[in-house]
Design an enzyme around this catalytic site. Structure first.
Site, PDB file in Angstrom:
ATOM      1  N   ARG A  71      -7.996  -5.159   3.589  1.00 45.33           N
ATOM      2  CA  ARG A  71      -6.632  -5.622   3.852  1.00 45.33           C
ATOM      3  C   ARG A  71      -6.326  -5.541   5.341  1.00 45.33           C
ATOM      4  NH1 ARG A  71      -2.794  -7.019   5.885  1.00 45.33           N
ATOM      5  NH2 ARG A  71      -0.660  -7.071   5.160  1.00 45.33           N
ATOM      6  N   ILE A  85       2.172   0.940   6.912  1.00 43.79           N
ATOM      7  CA  ILE A  85       2.228   1.071   5.450  1.00 43.79           C
ATOM      8  C   ILE A  85       0.945   0.455   4.903  1.00 43.79           C
ATOM      9  CG2 ILE A  85       3.570   0.662   3.356  1.00 43.79           C
ATOM     10  CD1 ILE A  85       5.998   0.056   5.177  1.00 43.79           C
ATOM     11  N   PRO A  86      -0.179   1.189   5.026  1.00 42.58           N
ATOM     12  CA  PRO A  86      -1.438   0.623   4.535  1.00 42.58           C
ATOM     13  C   PRO A  86      -1.377   0.383   3.032  1.00 42.58           C
ATOM     14  CG  PRO A  86      -1.757   2.868   5.368  1.00 42.58           C
ATOM     15  CD  PRO A  86      -0.330   2.522   5.560  1.00 42.58           C
ATOM     16  N   HIS A  87      -1.742  -0.809   2.654  1.00 47.62           N
ATOM     17  CA  HIS A  87      -1.748  -1.173   1.241  1.00 47.62           C
ATOM     18  C   HIS A  87      -2.789  -2.260   1.032  1.00 47.62           C
ATOM     19  CE1 HIS A  87       1.038  -3.934   3.229  1.00 47.62           C
ATOM     20  NE2 HIS A  87       0.718  -4.811   2.302  1.00 47.62           N
ATOM     21  N   VAL A  88      -3.221  -2.398  -0.186  1.00 47.58           N
ATOM     22  CA  VAL A  88      -4.192  -3.437  -0.485  1.00 47.58           C
ATOM     23  C   VAL A  88      -3.462  -4.746  -0.704  1.00 47.58           C
ATOM     24  CG1 VAL A  88      -5.889  -1.818  -1.399  1.00 47.58           C
ATOM     25  CG2 VAL A  88      -4.231  -2.856  -2.937  1.00 47.58           C
TER      26      VAL A  88
END
Length: 185
Positions: A71, A85-88
């Site tokens: 991502r 805001i690390p997210h997939v």
């Protein structure tokens, strides 16, 4: 894209439209606040974060890390002012009964490719039981981060009670907006 096998049932949202959605403060209370997340690069801090997330037993943490890195390869999740805001690409939906949010204060700021070019000092990560809950909490977090007092609390690295108080204050505004009748009713 990376040919990672994921069950299609993971993305089924059986509670679509039913039941109340969790408060942002409730998710933060359920998660952790990590005061000094180690790492000198994006990959190192993401690995450290994944290692400390409260995840179901036997969850493939390496797969989650690879999904987060993929991502980030599409574009940084650094939203500015030292926050990411690390997210997939697809929400992290796990076999958990309730959502949780983990707040990580980095041991040292790192280059993250943020939109404003500033190094990142704070990460937020969501673990959700459904896509609906994930998107709800992500939107609430994004809105809360627009509040100057919430941002100041994060910059000061306030203890959990002080940060929760600021988030609850912002949530009072959410409650008023949510209570408005729909147009035409």
């Amino acid at each position: 894209a990376r040919r990672i096998k994921v069950s299609a049932t993971l993305f089924e949202d059986t509670d679509l439209g039913s039941g109340p959605l969790p408060a942002l403060s409730t998710a933060l209370e359920a998660g952790a606040v990590i005061p000094k997340l180690p790492g000198k690069s994006k990959s190192e801090v993401l690995r450290a974060m994944v290692d400390q997330l409260a995840l179901p037993p036997n969850f493939d943490r390496e797969m989650l890390l690879q999904m987060l890195m993929a991502r980030e390869g599409l574009g940084s999740t650094g939203i500015g002012d030292g926050i990411a805001i690390p997210h997939v690409r697809n929400p992290v939906v796990l076999n958990v009964p309730n959502a949780s949010m983990t707040l990580c204060y980095l041991d040292q700021p790192i280059e993250f490719g943020s939109v404003d070019g500033k190094p990142v000092h704070t990460l937020f990560s969501l673990v959700s039981p459904t896509i609906r809950v994930h998107l709800h909490l992500l939107s609430r977090l994004s809105t809360a981060l627009l509040d100057s007092k919430v941002r100041t609390s994060i910059l000061r690295r306030d203890a959990r009670p002080e940060l929760l108080a600021e988030i609850r204050r912002v949530e009072m505004g959410f409650t008023r907006v949510d209570a408005r009748p729909e147009p035409g009713r």
